[in-house]
Design an enzyme around this catalytic site. Structure first.
Site, PDB file in Angstrom:
ATOM      1  N   TYR A 113       0.826  -1.224   0.000  1.00  0.00           N
ATOM      2  CA  TYR A 113       0.000   0.000   0.000  1.00  0.00           C
ATOM      3  C   TYR A 113       0.859   1.273   0.000  1.00  0.00           C
ATOM      4  O   TYR A 113       0.734   2.090  -0.932  1.00  0.00           O
ATOM      5  CB  TYR A 113      -1.001  -0.013   1.166  1.00  0.00           C
ATOM      6  N   LYS A 123       1.292   4.016  -3.076  1.00  0.00           N
ATOM      7  CA  LYS A 123       0.936   5.437  -2.925  1.00  0.00           C
ATOM      8  C   LYS A 123       2.147   6.311  -3.267  1.00  0.00           C
ATOM      9  O   LYS A 123       2.003   7.374  -3.886  1.00  0.00           O
ATOM     10  CB  LYS A 123       0.449   5.743  -1.505  1.00  0.00           C
TER      11      LYS A 123
HETATM   12  N1  NAI Z   1      -8.496   6.563   5.213  1.00  0.00           N
HETATM   13  C1  NAI Z   1      -7.375   7.165   5.529  1.00  0.00           C
HETATM   14  O1  NAI Z   1      -7.030   7.306   6.731  1.00  0.00           O
HETATM   15  C2  NAI Z   1      -6.491   7.717   4.462  1.00  0.00           C
HETATM   16  C3  NAI Z   1      -6.795   7.605   3.111  1.00  0.00           C
HETATM   17  N2  NAI Z   1      -5.942   8.152   2.169  1.00  0.00           N
HETATM   18  C4  NAI Z   1      -6.242   8.090   0.737  1.00  0.00           C
HETATM   19  O2  NAI Z   1      -7.499   8.702   0.523  1.00  0.00           O
HETATM   20  C5  NAI Z   1      -8.154   8.116  -0.593  1.00  0.00           C
HETATM   21  C6  NAI Z   1      -9.560   7.716  -0.190  1.00  0.00           C
HETATM   22  O3  NAI Z   1      -9.468   6.782   0.874  1.00  0.00           O
HETATM   23  P1  NAI Z   1     -10.730   6.331   1.725  1.00  0.00           P
HETATM   24  O4  NAI Z   1     -11.852   7.234   1.436  1.00  0.00           O
HETATM   25  O5  NAI Z   1     -10.283   6.129   3.109  1.00  0.00           O
HETATM   26  O6  NAI Z   1     -10.983   4.893   1.095  1.00  0.00           O
HETATM   27  P2  NAI Z   1     -12.331   4.231   0.589  1.00  0.00           P
HETATM   28  O7  NAI Z   1     -12.015   2.804   0.334  1.00  0.00           O
HETATM   29  O8  NAI Z   1     -13.450   4.553   1.493  1.00  0.00           O
HETATM   30  O9  NAI Z   1     -12.574   4.984  -0.777  1.00  0.00           O
HETATM   31  C7  NAI Z   1     -11.922   4.657  -1.953  1.00  0.00           C
HETATM   32  C8  NAI Z   1     -12.935   4.688  -3.080  1.00  0.00           C
HETATM   33  O10 NAI Z   1     -12.256   4.344  -4.281  1.00  0.00           O
HETATM   34  C9  NAI Z   1     -13.072   3.443  -4.992  1.00  0.00           C
HETATM   35  N3  NAI Z   1     -12.274   2.580  -5.844  1.00  0.00           N
HETATM   36  C10 NAI Z   1     -11.454   1.580  -5.459  1.00  0.00           C
HETATM   37  N4  NAI Z   1     -10.945   0.985  -6.520  1.00  0.00           N
HETATM   38  C11 NAI Z   1     -11.424   1.610  -7.603  1.00  0.00           C
HETATM   39  C12 NAI Z   1     -11.279   1.434  -8.993  1.00  0.00           C
HETATM   40  N5  NAI Z   1     -10.512   0.451  -9.486  1.00  0.00           N
HETATM   41  N6  NAI Z   1     -11.918   2.274  -9.819  1.00  0.00           N
HETATM   42  C13 NAI Z   1     -12.720   3.253  -9.333  1.00  0.00           C
HETATM   43  N7  NAI Z   1     -12.914   3.450  -8.030  1.00  0.00           N
HETATM   44  C14 NAI Z   1     -12.279   2.639  -7.174  1.00  0.00           C
HETATM   45  C15 NAI Z   1     -13.803   2.624  -3.945  1.00  0.00           C
HETATM   46  O11 NAI Z   1     -14.960   2.018  -4.470  1.00  0.00           O
HETATM   47  C16 NAI Z   1     -14.074   3.668  -2.882  1.00  0.00           C
HETATM   48  O12 NAI Z   1     -15.326   4.246  -3.057  1.00  0.00           O
HETATM   49  C17 NAI Z   1      -7.291   6.924  -1.019  1.00  0.00           C
HETATM   50  O13 NAI Z   1      -6.565   7.291  -2.159  1.00  0.00           O
HETATM   51  C18 NAI Z   1      -6.365   6.697   0.169  1.00  0.00           C
HETATM   52  O14 NAI Z   1      -5.146   6.173  -0.243  1.00  0.00           O
HETATM   53  C19 NAI Z   1      -4.830   8.833   2.542  1.00  0.00           C
HETATM   54  C20 NAI Z   1      -4.499   8.968   3.856  1.00  0.00           C
HETATM   55  C21 NAI Z   1      -5.285   8.417   4.920  1.00  0.00           C
HETATM   56  C1  LIG Z   2      -2.510  -2.639  17.333  1.00  0.00           C
HETATM   57  C2  LIG Z   2      -3.991  -2.375  17.375  1.00  0.00           C
HETATM   58  C3  LIG Z   2      -4.433  -2.331  18.796  1.00  0.00           C
HETATM   59  O1  LIG Z   2      -5.620  -1.701  19.095  1.00  0.00           O
HETATM   60  C4  LIG Z   2      -4.333  -1.095  16.652  1.00  0.00           C
HETATM   61  C5  LIG Z   2      -4.269  -1.246  15.159  1.00  0.00           C
HETATM   62  C6  LIG Z   2      -4.662   0.030  14.534  1.00  0.00           C
HETATM   63  C7  LIG Z   2      -4.376   0.036  13.030  1.00  0.00           C
HETATM   64  C8  LIG Z   2      -5.397  -0.832  12.338  1.00  0.00           C
HETATM   65  C9  LIG Z   2      -4.339   1.455  12.513  1.00  0.00           C
HETATM   66  C10 LIG Z   2      -3.242   2.269  13.237  1.00  0.00           C
HETATM   67  C11 LIG Z   2      -2.759   3.310  12.271  1.00  0.00           C
HETATM   68  C12 LIG Z   2      -3.661   3.200  11.073  1.00  0.00           C
HETATM   69  C13 LIG Z   2      -3.159   3.697   9.712  1.00  0.00           C
HETATM   70  C14 LIG Z   2      -2.740   5.152   9.750  1.00  0.00           C
HETATM   71  O2  LIG Z   2      -3.785   5.961  10.236  1.00  0.00           O
HETATM   72  C15 LIG Z   2      -2.264   5.660   8.431  1.00  0.00           C
HETATM   73  C16 LIG Z   2      -3.064   5.259   7.263  1.00  0.00           C
HETATM   74  C17 LIG Z   2      -2.998   6.014   6.135  1.00  0.00           C
HETATM   75  C18 LIG Z   2      -3.586   5.615   4.927  1.00  0.00           C
HETATM   76  O3  LIG Z   2      -3.324   6.184   3.885  1.00  0.00           O
HETATM   77  C19 LIG Z   2      -4.499   4.452   4.900  1.00  0.00           C
HETATM   78  C20 LIG Z   2      -4.898   3.960   6.259  1.00  0.00           C
HETATM   79  C21 LIG Z   2      -3.735   3.924   7.251  1.00  0.00           C
HETATM   80  C22 LIG Z   2      -2.680   2.934   6.728  1.00  0.00           C
HETATM   81  C23 LIG Z   2      -4.269   3.524   8.648  1.00  0.00           C
HETATM   82  C24 LIG Z   2      -4.769   2.054   8.641  1.00  0.00           C
HETATM   83  C25 LIG Z   2      -5.117   1.525  10.020  1.00  0.00           C
HETATM   84  C26 LIG Z   2      -3.987   1.699  11.027  1.00  0.00           C
HETATM   85  C27 LIG Z   2      -2.799   0.851  10.624  1.00  0.00           C
END
Ligand code: NAI
Ligand SMILES: C[C@@H](CO)CCC[C@@H](C)[C@H]1CC[C@H]2[C@@H]3[C@H](O)CC4=CC(=O)CC[C@]4(C)[C@H]3CC[C@]12C
Length: 369
Positions: free
Chosen positions: A159, A163
Site C-alpha cells: 500500500y 501510494k
Molecule cells: N483513510 C485514511 O485514513 C487515508 C486515506 N488516504 C487516501 O485517501 C483516498 C480515499 O481513501 P478512503 O476514502 O479512506 O478509502 P475508501 O475505500 O473509502 O474509498 C476509496 C474509493 O475508491 C473506490 N475505488 C477503489 N478501486 C477503484 C477502482 N478500481 N476504480 C474506481 N474506483 C475505485 C472505492 O470504491 C471507494 O469508493 C485513497 O486514495 C487513500 O489512499 C490517505 C491517507 C489516509
Molecule cells: C494494534 C492495534 C491495537 O488496538 C491497533 C491497530 C490500529 C491500526 C489498524 C491502525 C493504526 C494506524 C492506522 C493507519 C494510519 O492511520 C495511516 C493510514 C494512512 C492511509 O493512507 C491508509 C490507512 C492507514 C494505513 C491507517 C490504517 C489503520 C492503522 C494501521
C-alpha cells in the site's frame, strides 16, 4: 466576489467519489464551490445517496467505472476542467493482492494522468497519504514534521509503496503539455489518519468494544503519537487546492501538502476514545496490557494464519506486523504550508470535528438497537 456572481461553468470529476473521503469531497464541492456547473462522481461502486444530490442546482453525473480501465477514465475526464483523484485501494490488512493494489493505485493513477493529457484537462489534485513518507520499516519516529523534514522513507508494504509511486507519477506530470498545448498543473495532498463520519475502522473498533462488554484494551503506549485529521477538513483542503491551482500554478504545481487541522496529538487508541468514550466505551489500562513482544508474536501469527488459510478463506484481522508497526511508531505533522500557499484554514474546529464524529457513532448505536 465577482466570480461567484458569474454563471457557474466548471466541470469537476471526483474519482472514488463514493468512498469515505470521496463522499465528503463531493458534498463539500456542492456546498462550497460556486463555480461548479457539473460534478462527475466516478467510482467502482455507486452509492444510493448520490440520487438525492441530483435534485440540486448543480448537475451531478454518476459514473460507474474502474480507474484501471484507461478508456473508462478517458471518457469520464473528457470535458472536465478539474480532476480530484481520490480513488484508491486502501488495504493494509492483506485483503487484496500486491498486484491488485499496484494496478488500482499506480496504473489507475497513470490512467488518470494520461486521460488529462489526452483530453486537455489542466488541473489534477491527487489524494496521496502520510504513508508515502512513513512510518518506515525501521520504526523511526516522525515527530511534528513538515513537508521538508528529512526522513528515511523505506517501503516494503504494497500500500505505501503504491501510494509513493503514484504520488511520484502525479508530481512528475506537472508541466506536461495537455491536448491544446497548455501545461498540466498537479499537486498531491497527504492526509494523516483520517477520521470522521463514515470511518470504517472506527466503526470496527466500536463494534469490537460492544462485543467486549463496553471495553477496549490498551495495546499501544499512550506516549506514541499518531497524526489524525478530520475528514471534513481534508475535503475542504481538496476543494481549496482545486480552486487555487490554476491561479497559483507556479507556486503550487508539483507540490505536496500534508493535510492537517487542530486535532490533538495522541496515541491511536487514546484518540479513538475521544469519540468512543462518550458513546459508552472504556479503554482499559493506563499502560499496554500485553508486552510488546507478545503483540509482535500475535501479529506474526495472524500473518501466518492469513497465508495458511488463503486457499480456503480470507482471514484479515486488524492486527498484523505492518499495522502494529504503524500504530506503534510516532508519526505527527506540524506545518503551515497549505496556509502559506493557498490560504487554507481548517473549516471545522477540533470541538466541531469531535462532536460531529461522536454524533455519527451515536447514530450507529441507535440504528443497531
Ligand atoms: N483513510 C485514511 O485514513 C487515508 C486515506 N488516504 C487516501 O485517501 C483516498 C480515499 O481513501 P478512503 O476514502 O479512506 O478509502 P475508501 O475505500 O473509502 O474509498 C476509496 C474509493 O475508491 C473506490 N475505488 C477503489 N478501486 C477503484 C477502482 N478500481 N476504480 C474506481 N474506483 C475505485 C472505492 O470504491 C471507494 O469508493 C485513497 O486514495 C487513500 O489512499 C490517505 C491517507 C489516509
Ligand atoms: C494494534 C492495534 C491495537 O488496538 C491497533 C491497530 C490500529 C491500526 C489498524 C491502525 C493504526 C494506524 C492506522 C493507519 C494510519 O492511520 C495511516 C493510514 C494512512 C492511509 O493512507 C491508509 C490507512 C492507514 C494505513 C491507517 C490504517 C489503520 C492503522 C494501521
Amino acid at each position: 466576489m465577482a466570480e461567484s456572481a458569474e454563471a457557474p461553468k466548471l466541470v469537476y470529476l471526483v474519482t472514488g467519489g463514493c468512498g469515505f473521503l470521496g463522499e465528503h469531497v463531493v458534498r463539500m464541492l456542492l456546498e462550497r464551490e460556486p463555480r461548479l456547473r457539473e460534478l462527475r462522481v466516478f467510482d467502482l461502486h455507486l452509492s444510493p445517496w448520490l440520487e438525492e444530490l441530483k435534485t440540486g442546482p448543480v448537475q451531478v453525473t454518476a459514473i460507474q467505472g474502474d480507474v484501471t480501465q484507461a478508456h473508462e477514465v478517458a471518457a469520464a475526464v473528457s470535458g472536465a476542467h478539474v480532476v480530484i483523484h481520490t480513488a484508491g485501494l486502501v488495504d493494509v490488512f492483506g485483503r487484496a493482492s500486491p498486484e491488485t493494489i499496484h494496478k488500482v493505485n499506480v496504473q489507475g493513477t497513470q490512467n488518470v494522468i494520461e486521460a488529462c493529457v489526452q483530453m486537455g484537462t489542466r488541473l489534477l489534485v491527487y489524494t496521496s497519504s502520510m504513508e508515502v513518507v512513513g512510518p518506515n520499516i525501521k520504526g523511526h519516529p516522525f515527530y511534528r514534521g513538515n513537508e521538508d523534514t528529512p526522513y528515511e522513507a523505506v517501503h516494503k508494504h504494497p500500500y505505501p509503496h503504491s501510494k509513493a509511486q503514484a504520488e511520484r507519477l502525479v508530481l512528475e506530470a506537472n508541466g506536461r503539455k495537455v491536448h491544446g498545448g497548455l501545461p498540466l498543473v498537479t499537486c498531491a495532498l497527504r492526509p494523516t489518519g483520517i477520521y470522521g463520519e463514515g470511518h470504517q475502522i472506527m466503526r470496527d473498533f466500536y463494534h469490537q468494544g460492544l462485543r467486549l462488554g463496553g471495553r477496549l484494551f490498551r495495546a499501544i503506549p499512550a506516549s506514541v503519537e499518531h497524526g489524525r485529521v478530520y475528514v471534513g477538513n481534508v475535503a475542504w483542503m481538496h476543494v481549496l487546492v482545486a480552486r487555487e491551482l490554476e491561479q497559483r500554478a507556479a507556486l503550487m504545481g508539483g507540490q505536496v501538502y500534508f493535510c492537517y487541522d487542530k486535532s490533538p496529538y495522541k496515541s491511536y487508541e487514546d484518540f479513538n476514545m475521544e469519540f468512543l468514550g462518550p458513546c459508552g466505551l472504556r479503554l482499559v489500562g493506563t499502560r499496554p496490557l500485553l508486552p510488546y513482544w507478545l503483540l509482535v508474536l500475535l501479529a506474526a501469527l495472524n500473518a501466518l494464519l492469513q497465508w495458511l488459510l488463503r486457499p480456503l478463506l480470507l482471514y484479515a484481522p486488524l492486527l498484523n506486523p505492518y499495522t502494529l508497526a504503524v500504530a506503534n511508531t510516532t508519526f505527527t505533522v506540524s506545518t503551515n504550508k497549505a496556509q502559506r500557499h493557498f490560504g487554507y484554514e481548517p473549516l471545522f474546529s477540533w470541538e466541531e470535528s469531535r462532536t460531529r464524529t461522536i454524533l455519527w457513532v451515536q447514530g450507529m448505536e441507535a440504528s443497531a438497537q
